[in-house]
Design an enzyme around this catalytic site. Structure first.
Site, mmCIF file in Angstrom:
data_model
loop_
_atom_site.group_PDB
_atom_site.id
_atom_site.type_symbol
_atom_site.label_atom_id
_atom_site.label_comp_id
_atom_site.label_asym_id
_atom_site.label_seq_id
_atom_site.Cartn_x
_atom_site.Cartn_y
_atom_site.Cartn_z
ATOM 1 C CB SER A 20 -0.864 -0.101 1.321
ATOM 2 O OG SER A 20 -1.530 1.218 1.468
ATOM 3 C CE1 TYR A 24 -5.466 -1.702 4.494
ATOM 4 C CE2 TYR A 24 -3.859 0.182 4.148
ATOM 5 C CZ TYR A 24 -4.523 -0.848 3.788
ATOM 6 O OH TYR A 24 -4.756 -0.955 2.221
HETATM 7 N N1 LIG Z 1 -8.146 0.135 -2.644
HETATM 8 C C1 LIG Z 1 -7.191 0.837 -2.544
HETATM 9 O O1 LIG Z 1 -6.973 1.881 -2.656
HETATM 10 C C2 LIG Z 1 -6.139 0.095 -1.910
HETATM 11 C C3 LIG Z 1 -4.742 0.731 -1.753
HETATM 12 C C4 LIG Z 1 -3.465 -0.012 -1.327
HETATM 13 C C5 LIG Z 1 -3.833 -1.238 -1.060
HETATM 14 N N2 LIG Z 1 -4.970 -1.867 -1.057
HETATM 15 C C6 LIG Z 1 -4.948 -3.245 -0.811
HETATM 16 O O2 LIG Z 1 -5.474 -4.022 -1.857
HETATM 17 C C7 LIG Z 1 -6.234 -5.365 -1.365
HETATM 18 C C8 LIG Z 1 -7.328 -5.233 -2.085
HETATM 19 O O3 LIG Z 1 -8.192 -4.284 -1.628
HETATM 20 P P1 LIG Z 1 -9.390 -3.886 -2.372
HETATM 21 O O4 LIG Z 1 -9.259 -2.336 -2.465
HETATM 22 O O5 LIG Z 1 -9.740 -4.701 -3.651
HETATM 23 O O6 LIG Z 1 -10.609 -4.017 -1.273
HETATM 24 P P2 LIG Z 1 -12.100 -4.546 -1.158
HETATM 25 O O7 LIG Z 1 -12.584 -4.454 0.073
HETATM 26 O O8 LIG Z 1 -12.947 -4.251 -2.404
HETATM 27 O O9 LIG Z 1 -11.654 -6.161 -1.481
HETATM 28 C C9 LIG Z 1 -10.987 -6.941 -0.253
HETATM 29 C C10 LIG Z 1 -11.192 -8.541 -0.439
HETATM 30 O O10 LIG Z 1 -10.495 -9.170 0.480
HETATM 31 C C11 LIG Z 1 -11.358 -10.047 1.159
HETATM 32 N N3 LIG Z 1 -11.401 -10.354 2.488
HETATM 33 C C12 LIG Z 1 -11.580 -9.297 3.619
HETATM 34 N N4 LIG Z 1 -11.289 -10.092 4.685
HETATM 35 C C13 LIG Z 1 -11.108 -11.190 4.370
HETATM 36 C C14 LIG Z 1 -11.096 -12.281 5.253
HETATM 37 N N5 LIG Z 1 -11.123 -12.200 6.536
HETATM 38 N N6 LIG Z 1 -10.726 -13.538 4.627
HETATM 39 C C15 LIG Z 1 -10.767 -13.639 3.188
HETATM 40 N N7 LIG Z 1 -11.078 -12.631 2.486
HETATM 41 C C16 LIG Z 1 -11.220 -11.574 2.912
HETATM 42 C C17 LIG Z 1 -12.826 -9.570 0.613
HETATM 43 O O11 LIG Z 1 -13.668 -10.514 0.564
HETATM 44 C C18 LIG Z 1 -12.527 -9.056 -0.735
HETATM 45 O O12 LIG Z 1 -12.514 -9.958 -1.643
HETATM 46 C C19 LIG Z 1 -6.027 -5.134 0.104
HETATM 47 O O13 LIG Z 1 -4.881 -5.805 0.639
HETATM 48 C C20 LIG Z 1 -5.783 -3.901 0.308
HETATM 49 O O14 LIG Z 1 -5.338 -3.564 1.312
HETATM 50 C C21 LIG Z 1 -6.137 -1.232 -1.596
#
Ligand SMILES: NC(=O)c1ccc[n+]([C@@H]2O[C@H](COP(=O)([O-])OP(=O)(O)OC[C@H]3O[C@@H](n4cnc5c(N)ncnc54)[C@H](O)[C@@H]3O)[C@@H](O)[C@H]2O)c1
Length: 253
Positions: A144, A157
Site C-alpha cells: 500500500s 493498517y
Molecule cells: N483500494 C485501495 O485504494 C488500496 C490501496 C492500497 C492497497 N490496497 C490493498 O489491496 C487489497 C485489495 O483491496 P481492495 O481495494 O480490492 O478492497 P475490497 O474491500 O474491494 O476487497 C477486499 C477483498 O478481501 C477479502 N477479504 C476481506 N477480509 C477477508 C478475510 N477475513 N478472509 C478472506 N478474504 C477477506 C474480501 O472478501 C474482498 O474480496 C487489500 O490488501 C488492500 O489493503 C487497496
C-alpha cells in the site's frame, strides 16, 4: 517461442478474488491463460468462480475467513487440492478499520493484523514450501502507499502494510537464489469498496487526494493487471523484494 510474459497454463491462488483489486488480478491472470483458485469469505466466492468458468476460464472458489489461523491453512490446502500445483500466489485480501490512534480498539487491531499481515505470512510460507520443491514460483503481495506513509486514523493498517513490505523483502532474501521471486505491488488510491468512505466528492479528503495524483484520476483493478502479470512471469525473474507503486505517480509527487 519463449515469451518473457507468457504465463499460459500456470496455476495461481488469488486471495480477495471476489471483488476489487483481487478480482481484476485474478481475471488478468486467467485472461493470460492461468488456472486460478480465488479465496473469499462468503458463498459469493463460488458465484464469482462460476461466472469466470462460464466465460471459459478455469477458476475454483475456496471459502475461508483468513482472519482465523486454522482457516488460512485449510484454505491453502483446498486451493492446492483444486489446482494440483502452484506457480503464483497473489495475496490481495484485506480489511480497513478507522479510528484515531489513541482510541483505536484492540479488537480492531487484532482483526487487521490477523487478516492483513499474519495470514499473508502464512500463505507465503505455505506457497514457498510447494514452490521450493520445483525451484520455481512467484509470490506477489499487495502492499500500500501506507507501506511508505503512516496514514491517519489507521494505525493497524499502517503496521500491517509496513509489515507486508518487510516480509516481502525478507522472504525474497531467503528464497530468491532458490528460484522464487517475492515482490509486492503498492497500489495508490483505487476506487474500490475499501475506500467507500473516501470516495465522496464532497469529502475534502477526496479532493485533497485527487489533486495530488499526477494521473488526475483514482486507479482501478484494471490498472493492476499489467504489473501483476509482469511479476507472475519470467519478465521479473531478476526482481526481488521490490515494492512497486502502481499509483498514478502519487508517491513521488
Ligand atoms: N483500494 C485501495 O485504494 C488500496 C490501496 C492500497 C492497497 N490496497 C490493498 O489491496 C487489497 C485489495 O483491496 P481492495 O481495494 O480490492 O478492497 P475490497 O474491500 O474491494 O476487497 C477486499 C477483498 O478481501 C477479502 N477479504 C476481506 N477480509 C477477508 C478475510 N477475513 N478472509 C478472506 N478474504 C477477506 C474480501 O472478501 C474482498 O474480496 C487489500 O490488501 C488492500 O489493503 C487497496
Amino acid at each position: 517461442m519463449h515469451s518473457l510474459f507468457d504465463i499460459e497454463g500456470k496455476k495461481a491462488i488469488v486471495t480477495g478474488g471476489t471483488r476489487g483489486l483481487g478480482y481484476s488480478m485474478a481475471e488478468g491472470l486467467m485472461e493470460a491463460g492461468c488456472e486460478v483458485a480465488i479465496v473469499g469469505t462468503s458463498d459469493k466466492v463460488y458465484e464469482v468462480a462460476d461466472e469466470f468458468c462460464k466465460k471459459g476460464f478455469r477458476c475454483h472458489g475456496v471459502k475461508a475467513d483468513l482472519g482465523k489461523r486454522e482457516q488460512v491453512y485449510r484454505a491453502f490446502a483446498d486451493c492446492m487440492e483444486a489446482l494440483g500445483d502452484l506457480d503464483i500466489l497473489v495475496n490481495a485480501h484485506g480489511i480497513q478499520r478507522r479510528c484515531s490512534s489513541e482510541a483505536f480498539p484492540m479488537q480492531d487491531w487484532d482483526d487487521v493484523i490477523n487478516v492483513n499481515l499474519n495470514s499473508v505470512f502464512i500463505l507465503c510460507q505455505e506457497a514457498a514450501k510447494v514452490m521450493l520443491k520445483k525451484g520455481y514460483g512467484k509470490i506477489i503481495n499487495i502492499a500500500s502507499m501506507i507501506s511508505f506513509f503512516g496514514g491517519q486514523t489507521i494505525p493497524a493498517y499502517a503496521a500491517a502494510k509496513g509489515g507486508v513490505a518487510q516480509v516481502t523483502k525478507c522472504m525474497s532474501n531467503d528464497l530468491m537464489a532458490r528460484g522464487i521471486n517475492v515482490n509486492a505491488i503498492a497500489p495508490g488510491y483505487m476506487a474500490t469498496k475499501m475506500n467507500e468512505a473516501l470516495l465522496d466528492p464532497e469529502n475534502p479528503r477526496y479532493q485533497e487526494i485527487t489533486n495530488r495524483i499526477p494521473a488526475k484520476r483514482w486507479g482501478s483493478g484494471e490498472d493492476m493487471k499489467g504489473t501483476c502479470i509482469f511479476l507472475a512471469s519470467h519478465a521479473s525473474d531478476y526482481l526481488g523484494g521490490a515494492v512497486i507503486p502502481v499509483d498514478g505517480g502519487y508517491l513521488v509527487k
